[in-house]
Design an enzyme around this catalytic site. Sequence first.
Site, short mmCIF file in Angstrom:
data_model
loop_
_atom_site.label_atom_id
_atom_site.label_comp_id
_atom_site.label_asym_id
_atom_site.label_seq_id
_atom_site.Cartn_x
_atom_site.Cartn_y
_atom_site.Cartn_z
CD GLU A 337 0.08 1.23 3.12
OE1 GLU A 337 -0.64 2.22 2.92
OE2 GLU A 337 1.15 1.28 3.77
CB THR A 370 2.19 -1.36 5.80
OG1 THR A 370 3.41 -1.71 6.48
CG2 THR A 370 1.01 -1.98 6.51
CG ASP A 371 6.25 1.96 1.67
OD1 ASP A 371 7.32 1.59 2.20
OD2 ASP A 371 6.21 2.50 0.55
CD1 TRP A 372 9.79 3.03 7.78
CD2 TRP A 372 11.26 1.70 6.72
NE1 TRP A 372 10.91 2.95 8.56
CE2 TRP A 372 11.84 2.14 7.94
CE3 TRP A 372 12.00 0.86 5.89
CZ2 TRP A 372 13.11 1.77 8.33
CZ3 TRP A 372 13.29 0.49 6.29
CH2 TRP A 372 13.82 0.94 7.50
N GLY A 373 6.72 1.42 8.14
CA GLY A 373 6.20 2.08 9.34
C GLY A 373 4.84 2.74 9.20
#
Length: 821
Positions: A337, A370-373
């Site tokens: 995402e 998800t993307d990073w964090g």
Amino acid sequence: MKSLVFFDFIWVLIGVNGFGSVYNSGKVEFSEKPLGYKEPPIINVIEASDGNGATCLPNYYPLQDYDPMNPKSVPTYNLPKYDESFRVGPNLELDPDVKILLDSLTLEEKAGQMVQIQVGMFLGCDGLINVTAVEAIIDEWKIGSVFEATQNHGGRWNINSPQRFANLSNTIQSIAIRKGSKIPLIWGLDTIRGANYVKGATTFPAPVNIAATFNPIHAYNSGSIGAKDTRAAGVHWAYSPLADINRQKLWSRNFENFGEDPFLVGQMVYQNIKGLQGNYKLDRSKVAACIKHFIGYSDPQNGKDRDPTHIPLQELAEYFIPPFKKAIDAGVATVMEAFGQLNGQSIAISKKILRNLLRDQLNFNGTLITDWGEVNAQWERYFTAFDIDDSTFQALSNTSIDMSMTADDIEYANSTINLVKSGKIPISRINESVGRILQLKKDLGILQTPYSNPSLIDTVGSAQDVELARNAARESIILLKNDCNVLPISKKDKVLFVGAALDSIGYITGAWSVHWQGATELEGNDVFGGYGESILDGIKKITGDSVNYIRGYNVSGFKVDDYDHILQLARKADKVVFCLGEKPSTEGIGDIDTLSMARDQYEAVKNVAEQTSTPIILLLAQNRPFLLGELSKSACGIINANLPGPYGGLSVAEILYGEVSPSARQPYTYPKFDSQAQLVYYTPIANNYDPEFSFGQGMGYNNISYSQITVNSTDLRPGSPISISITATNNGKWIQNEPALMFTTQKVKREYVPERHRLRSFRKQRILPGESKTFKFSLSAEELSFIDEKLDSVTSEGPVIITINAFNKNSMSTLIYLHER
Ligand SMILES: *[C@@H]1O[C@H](CO)[C@@H](O)[C@H](O)[C@H]1NC(C)=O
Ligand SMILES: *[C@@H]1O[C@H](CO)[C@@H](O)[C@H](O)[C@H]1NC(C)=O
Ligand SMILES: *[C@@H]1O[C@H](CO)[C@@H](O)[C@H](O)[C@H]1NC(C)=O
Ligand SMILES: *[C@@H]1O[C@H](CO)[C@@H](O)[C@H](O)[C@H]1NC(C)=O
Ligand SMILES: *[C@@H]1O[C@H](CO)[C@@H](O)[C@H](O)[C@H]1NC(C)=O
Ligand SMILES: *[C@@H]1O[C@H](CO)[C@@H](O)[C@H](O)[C@H]1NC(C)=O
Ligand SMILES: *[C@@H]1O[C@H](CO)[C@@H](O)[C@H](O)[C@H]1NC(C)=O
Ligand SMILES: *[C@@H]1O[C@H](CO)[C@@H](O)[C@H](O)[C@H]1NC(C)=O
Ligand SMILES: *[C@@H]1O[C@H](CO)[C@@H](O)[C@H](O)[C@H]1NC(C)=O
């Protein structure tokens, strides 16, 4: 190949009946490994120095150690061929053995599977693997996945040889199958154009260059070699390709995607996924691809990374969704995402985007990460949640996210456990995600063979692969202007070369290579360890002579030499080549406020143009299209090389010296003013489209003439496509790889403003001097449909112009009529 099928089958039996196992995970018994080992293959590596007895590295450690090891790089190799002629992709239903494994897990073990951490969490302060830390994290939190390369996270080495990478990943896997849930980890990596984080692996040109070739075979090759070299390192998952469309020229990540046109992006994405994944449920030289970023990430209003995007749903459906749809058609195993928000709503918790659109409408059955964090970002950055529990709750209850790339913590697992225990999230939601993750692991062979395949290591950096990368680079360099035949340069010409990017492998490669932000200034060309060449190296190879070179300005365009000195040298030369580069960067670090070129660099060229009569050639080797201003008039020749990669140095030189005729086309609109930063060629027909260079623009050294277009019918109706053909003749003396681009323009479209042009098809063919080749296309009424305000796909009757090679001098067009029935 048969034996792999056999072992997959056996594994089911063993999983169910529990006999004949070699290694008992305590949950499900793993079979004899197909490659014949139960323990990791031991890959010995040269150990790091003890740092004079210091336990930890100093805080500031700018120049990491150089890994002394290289892959063997056998000149040629053959891998088993698997049938790739049919669609292989994720299924909705779980295999029976995966279901058994899922049912055997505790809540804590399930929550752990849904967490992905970055590999730096497994390293000690000495930059080497910390077995105590690995054991503790896996045992306590039972995490299911790890990602990234150590060099970006306090690792000792600036880039790991495949041997060292495999030694590390195998060591971690051997811990994972004994601790925690005893399920091997899946490892993700930003392999975006070849395994750019593995030393010696063949790095291809940036995706924007692949797009410029208008030849999808290069997207396939880049994926397929990238998959093999990634797998050699014991890594199974590539975070690529980008299916975003390049809509905002200020944005730092345009080089990572395939240009501005949804059809072109879709074709390239499709072949790149085929290359990365192939027959990935059987072929252990393949990885899972991950299309990103779902969705709308590429059009931040002010050009800054992760800033808000506002895209009407109609426009989203017409231009942004089709490349993702094409990726799902290709069988892409995973989706990532997008960062941030779309139309005000935060994406990582959006039911509309991540359930309704991705799962219900596009029917995506694979794993969503998800993307990073991005889960933490809900409460820490976007303020859409009160705390981590609330963030996790919204992500789990509203979306179908399967794995959280938490990166630096395990809070997501803890929150997930708390939410299920308190009854806020049903266990069925957890089962849904963990089932997909375990199925992905099985499909990739990780449950049967957690370890790297050592026989792949010797193929890393093979000359066979390098030639594919060079070919891609050759076909990716765009000739945009060639007045008075200033190009190609003759070997007899006395040429002055100016600009820092000429002497650097890193600058023509860009970010996501060696490090996240590219090779550093301190590392220079050394970090490439001979795997690549600069443009100057390429020129030397061709002319066999030393090059008359002066840096002039640094890569950011700041003066480093006396400009009178440049003038003196320019006066003595027959031609001056100015290379205009850009310091490698991506994401927020690459944010800029204007496309204006650095003043010093601009002045350097302007001085020579005004004060000498020496013809000027501009060579652009940059991520973004910086504004050329008056320089576009004062230069006789302009070549756009974008970011051709470490093997692009020779290719650029071959184009400059006429060893090869250029054959690329602009995959994006090159603006003339900052106000055109969001201008695309499919702008409404009445709008001004007067950029510096148009989409599709480009030429070769040959004069290619086209015949009239013929169509087998001028009436186009739903259900009966027409065929279109045109013949191109090579009147020149070079071999020409010629792309023919077919566009349509609906002259009248009631109610909805027609676009200037839309690309519907393209083909590239090799035409020998004196030869003619016919290009055949087909066009259906369905392809001319568009999304209306009700989000329905409709066709609207009217006259349609078919144009071959719009925006080029040799364009040809003909008129047909589109009927609704
Ligand atoms: C990694 O390399 C070291 C040093 O040669 C060796 O002792 C160790 O067994 C290797 N581990 C694996 C899993 O290959
Ligand atoms: C997802 O799975 C369902 C059920 O098996 C299937 O009908 C659908 O075609 C799959 N979607 C894709 C894109 O393959
Ligand atoms: C390794 O990890 C353990 C446990 O987290 C920690 O106590 C130790 O300091 C780490 N070692 C190094 C060299 O960083
Ligand atoms: C989350 O789901 C609830 C209930 O369906 C809905 O009201 C809300 O709008 C959703 N939030 C998001 C961000 O999609
Ligand atoms: C896990 O969640 C519980 C309940 O909120 C909390 O008390 C605990 O500190 C958390 N543990 C970690 C490691 O975050
Ligand atoms: C979820 O998985 C558990 C086993 O882990 C199983 O007992 C349960 O039936 C599943 N629940 C649902 C609703 O799928
Ligand atoms: C270029 O020079 C400028 C001015 O001296 C300096 O600030 C900048 O850091 C340099 N950039 C690079 C990439 O060397
Ligand atoms: C290209 O070749 C054709 C056919 O010989 C000729 O008619 C045309 O004038 C040439 N164009 C240029 C620009 O030289
Ligand atoms: C035109 O060519 C297309 C594609 O080959 C074919 O399907 C169609 O029947 C042809 N139409 C006519 C009128 O010949």
